[in-house]
Scaffold this motif. Structure first.
Motif, PDB file in Angstrom:
ATOM      1  N   GLN A  83     -18.173  10.497   1.726  1.00  0.00           N
ATOM      2  CA  GLN A  83     -18.324   9.365   2.646  1.00  0.00           C
ATOM      3  C   GLN A  83     -19.312   9.696   3.762  1.00  0.00           C
ATOM      4  N   PHE A  84     -19.240  10.911   4.254  1.00  0.00           N
ATOM      5  CA  PHE A  84     -20.161  11.400   5.280  1.00  0.00           C
ATOM      6  C   PHE A  84     -21.607  11.313   4.775  1.00  0.00           C
ATOM      7  N   LEU A  85     -21.848  11.853   3.576  1.00  0.00           N
ATOM      8  CA  LEU A  85     -23.193  11.856   3.024  1.00  0.00           C
ATOM      9  C   LEU A  85     -23.665  10.433   2.711  1.00  0.00           C
ATOM     10  N   HIS A  86     -22.781   9.619   2.153  1.00  0.00           N
ATOM     11  CA  HIS A  86     -23.136   8.242   1.815  1.00  0.00           C
ATOM     12  C   HIS A  86     -23.590   7.487   3.065  1.00  0.00           C
ATOM     13  N   THR A  87     -22.891   7.700   4.156  1.00  0.00           N
ATOM     14  CA  THR A  87     -23.249   7.044   5.422  1.00  0.00           C
ATOM     15  C   THR A  87     -24.624   7.468   5.904  1.00  0.00           C
ATOM     16  N   HIS A  88     -24.870   8.765   5.933  1.00  0.00           N
ATOM     17  CA  HIS A  88     -26.125   9.254   6.499  1.00  0.00           C
ATOM     18  C   HIS A  88     -27.303   9.104   5.543  1.00  0.00           C
ATOM     19  N   TYR A  89     -27.071   9.136   4.232  1.00  0.00           N
ATOM     20  CA  TYR A  89     -28.144   8.805   3.298  1.00  0.00           C
ATOM     21  C   TYR A  89     -28.609   7.370   3.539  1.00  0.00           C
ATOM     22  N   SER A  90     -27.642   6.458   3.669  1.00  0.00           N
ATOM     23  CA  SER A  90     -27.970   5.046   3.879  1.00  0.00           C
ATOM     24  C   SER A  90     -28.736   4.849   5.180  1.00  0.00           C
ATOM     25  N   ALA A  91     -28.312   5.536   6.241  1.00  0.00           N
ATOM     26  CA  ALA A  91     -28.994   5.425   7.531  1.00  0.00           C
ATOM     27  C   ALA A  91     -30.403   6.022   7.474  1.00  0.00           C
ATOM     28  N   SER A  92     -30.529   7.184   6.864  1.00  0.00           N
ATOM     29  CA  SER A  92     -31.824   7.865   6.817  1.00  0.00           C
ATOM     30  C   SER A  92     -32.863   7.054   6.060  1.00  0.00           C
ATOM     31  N   MET A 284     -20.937   5.893  -9.087  1.00  0.00           N
ATOM     32  CA  MET A 284     -21.045   5.233  -7.787  1.00  0.00           C
ATOM     33  C   MET A 284     -19.816   5.663  -6.993  1.00  0.00           C
ATOM     34  N   PRO A 285     -19.730   5.328  -5.694  1.00  0.00           N
ATOM     35  CA  PRO A 285     -18.544   5.749  -4.931  1.00  0.00           C
ATOM     36  C   PRO A 285     -17.218   5.369  -5.575  1.00  0.00           C
ATOM     37  N   SER A 286     -17.145   4.191  -6.165  1.00  0.00           N
ATOM     38  CA  SER A 286     -15.884   3.750  -6.783  1.00  0.00           C
ATOM     39  C   SER A 286     -15.699   4.308  -8.187  1.00  0.00           C
ATOM     40  N   ASN A 287     -16.664   5.085  -8.676  1.00  0.00           N
ATOM     41  CA  ASN A 287     -16.569   5.700 -10.000  1.00  0.00           C
ATOM     42  C   ASN A 287     -17.123   7.115  -9.914  1.00  0.00           C
ATOM     43  N   THR A 288     -16.380   7.980  -9.235  1.00  0.00           N
ATOM     44  CA  THR A 288     -16.808   9.343  -8.924  1.00  0.00           C
ATOM     45  C   THR A 288     -16.012  10.353  -9.733  1.00  0.00           C
ATOM     46  N   LEU A 411     -24.934   8.262  -4.401  1.00  0.00           N
ATOM     47  CA  LEU A 411     -24.666   7.813  -3.036  1.00  0.00           C
ATOM     48  C   LEU A 411     -25.898   7.169  -2.414  1.00  0.00           C
ATOM     49  N   GLY A 412     -25.681   6.565  -1.239  1.00  0.00           N
ATOM     50  CA  GLY A 412     -26.775   6.044  -0.432  1.00  0.00           C
ATOM     51  C   GLY A 412     -27.270   4.698  -0.905  1.00  0.00           C
ATOM     52  N   THR A 413     -28.582   4.503  -0.787  1.00  0.00           N
ATOM     53  CA  THR A 413     -29.206   3.231  -1.133  1.00  0.00           C
ATOM     54  C   THR A 413     -28.855   2.828  -2.551  1.00  0.00           C
ATOM     55  N   ARG A 414     -28.467   1.588  -2.738  1.00  0.00           N
ATOM     56  CA  ARG A 414     -28.122   1.107  -4.067  1.00  0.00           C
ATOM     57  C   ARG A 414     -29.370   1.017  -4.944  1.00  0.00           C
ATOM     58  N   GLY A 415     -29.162   1.072  -6.265  1.00  0.00           N
ATOM     59  CA  GLY A 415     -30.269   0.883  -7.191  1.00  0.00           C
ATOM     60  C   GLY A 415     -30.952   2.179  -7.580  1.00  0.00           C
ATOM     61  N   ASP A 416     -32.258   2.067  -7.916  1.00  0.00           N
ATOM     62  CA  ASP A 416     -32.990   3.205  -8.457  1.00  0.00           C
ATOM     63  C   ASP A 416     -33.089   4.383  -7.495  1.00  0.00           C
ATOM     64  N   LEU A 417     -33.028   4.116  -6.181  1.00  0.00           N
ATOM     65  CA  LEU A 417     -33.187   5.193  -5.208  1.00  0.00           C
ATOM     66  C   LEU A 417     -31.867   5.793  -4.752  1.00  0.00           C
ATOM     67  N   SER A 418     -30.756   5.408  -5.384  1.00  0.00           N
ATOM     68  CA  SER A 418     -29.497   6.082  -5.062  1.00  0.00           C
ATOM     69  C   SER A 418     -29.595   7.545  -5.476  1.00  0.00           C
ATOM     70  N   VAL A 419     -28.768   8.387  -4.884  1.00  0.00           N
ATOM     71  CA  VAL A 419     -28.947   9.838  -4.967  1.00  0.00           C
ATOM     72  C   VAL A 419     -27.858  10.472  -5.821  1.00  0.00           C
TER      73      VAL A 419
END
Length: 502
Positions: A83-92, A284-288, A411-419
């Motif tokens: 959750q920490f990484l998902h938040t900061h990936y999205s922000a960055s 994805m977060p709901s399928n980890t 995690l992070g941005t949805r789609g092709d650029l998710s990490v």
């Protein structure tokens, strides 16, 4: 597996990057987003691009305190880390898009980005100023977002390293697994500057020289002196992203991310081994995925210096061709021969995962044994590559292995650029081990060593290290194991990769 050497075209950066600038301008005029446009990701696998750019490494310093939080149960702790990484990936990514930077990749708590425009040596000062401004905005964005989301639960200090110079950009990814990569001193040096415990922005002496600041000396000195400690630096930063814009962007991230990072949105499940069947596109977060597995880091020792020699002597085609062959072989050993799963290449380093067992449970001893044999096979394959390829006889392969619970997700941005993300204490420890080894060593982490069978332990010293451990050496003591006997019967060979042909 066929031993192959691809034909390559090497381009100067000006052509693709000027095309990038034109594309960005066109998108802006049409009111289209530029956040998902990344020309480095779109470099064809048969090409390499020489890029004179500024490399920025961002380190989230308080991530490991989340990962090792003893007040939470293990599964809850790892969920919190994701959750920490998902938040900061999205922000960055919001800041990356605003500065038209190239986000190369995220690896755990580290972001690598490049400011590549405006192109050309004559524009280096402009790029550096943009990079410094970008770094300040990134630091502020992460701090503000950490304050806002879930009442400040993901607050973190930020450390940023910056270096400038020529690097080689390639992309060896496919489909939903793009793998842009910059090879050379600037990326490596920026990463070293970002490695430390004190927050701040740390430009290299090369950066400081271009902007007219005094040089500091060796790497240790450069890692001690943060950018804004120098009053001469203030005029270099325009702060093109004001605090009010950062506040607004952080609020948008909070509104979109906060519902996703609540526990109900992160759901864990086991994956039926082998891990080679993992499909990152479905994660994805709901399928980890969350289960015990072994993390492997295999790093080509001495490769950064080799890259610099090739750039200086005009042997970039040789460099990239060799890299493609070596990476393809290491990845094939992991996936095809030992049914493991690659997470990513980080520069010249492969991060992979291995697990033996069933849907219900992982077999720890069998997993460690398979990983040790895999490491031996990688070394045999690497030695064979050295015998066939020019210019790499003085390189080495350092391999770190550690076992433990590890979540795997996107995690992070949805789609092709998710990490793609695999993060845990086992991952951190295997990476740390690899970084401390000589180029002919393999090492087991403390948990992998404790979990290993007696036969496997006999291969290593009391510290879990061994030099020159190839497939032949590993199989001597393990040959009675069924999987090894089966593998040995497949081919008349002294080494696991002996059936490759030039």
């Amino acid at each position: 597996m066929i031993f192959w050497a691809p034909s390559l075209r090497v381009q100067l950066a000006s052509t693709p990057l000027k095309a990038y600038e034109r594309e960005v301008q066109s998108r802006v005029m049409k009111g289209q987003s530029i956040g998902n446009y990344s020309p480095i990701v779109r470099i064809p696998p048969s090409q390499a691009v020489l890029v004179d750019g500024v490399h920025v490494y961002v380190q989230l310093l308080d991530y490991h305190s989340v990962l090792t939080d003893t007040q939470r149960e293990r599964e809850e702790r790892y969920m919190r880390a994701l959750q920490f990484l998902h938040t900061h990936y999205s922000a960055s990514d919001q800041v990356v898009a605003n500065y038209q930077a190239q986000r190369v990749d995220y690896h755990g708590p580290r972001l690598h980005a490049v400011i590549a425009t405006p192109p050309g040596k004559v524009n280096e000062l402009d790029r550096i100023k943009r990079a410094l401004d970008f770094a300040l905005a990134m630091k502020r964005m992460i701090e503000v977002t950490g304050d806002k989301v879930l009442g400040g639960e993901f607050k973190t200090r930020v450390r940023i390293g910056i270096d400038t110079g020529m690097a080689v950009a390639v992309n060896s990814g496919r489909g939903d697994e793009p793998e842009p990569l910059f090879l050379g001193n600037p990326a490596n040096y920026a990463a070293k500057l970002a490695d430390g415990e004190e927050a701040g922005i740390y430009p290299s002496d090369r950066v400081r020289t271009v902007v007219g600041m005094s040089r500091l000396g060796d790497l240790a000195a450069q890692k001690r002196f943060a950018f804004l400690q120098d009053s001469a630096a203030t005029h270099l930063v325009t702060r093109s992203m004001p605090d009010r814009q950062i506040e607004a962007m952080a609020e948008n991230v909070r509104m979109s991310v906060e519902p996703q990072v609540r526990a109900a949105e992160f759901r864990f499940h086991r994956h039926q081994p082998p891990l080679s069947t993992i499909k990152y596109s479905e994660l994805m977060p709901s399928n980890t995925i969350y289960m015990e597995m072994l993390s492997l880091f295999a790093d080509i020792d001495g490769f950064t210096a080799y890259v610099q020699r090739c750039i200086e002597t005009g042997k970039v085609k040789e460099l990239v061709s060799n890299l493609h062959v070596i990476r393809k072989e290491l990845a094939a050993v992991l996936k095809d021969d030992f049914k493991g799963r690659k997470v990513r290449f980080i520069g010249d380093c492969l991060h992979g995962l291995i697990a033996e067992g069933s849907l219900k449970e992982t077999d720890p001893a069998a997993t460690v044994q398979a990983a040790v044999l895999c490491a031996g096979a990688m070394r045999s394959s690497f030695v064979l590559c050295q015998s066939k390829l020019p210019g790499i006889s003085n390189l080495g392969l350092a391999i770190g292995l550690e076992y433990g619970n590890t979540p795997v997700s996107r995690l992070g941005t949805r789609g092709d650029l998710s990490v793609r993300c695999a993060t845990s204490k086992a991952v951190s420890e295997s990476e740390r081990l690899q970084s401390e080894l000589d180029g002919d060593e393999t090492a087991l982490g403390s948990r992998a060593l404790a979990t290993a069978s007696y036969r496997v332990k006999k291969l290593f010293d009391r510290n879990g290290r061994q030099s020159g451990l190839d497939y032949a050496a590993a199989s001597v003591l393990l040959m009675s194991a069924p999987m090894v006997a089966k593998a040995a019967a497949q081919e008349d060979r002294p080494e696991f990769r002996g059936h490759m042909e030039l």
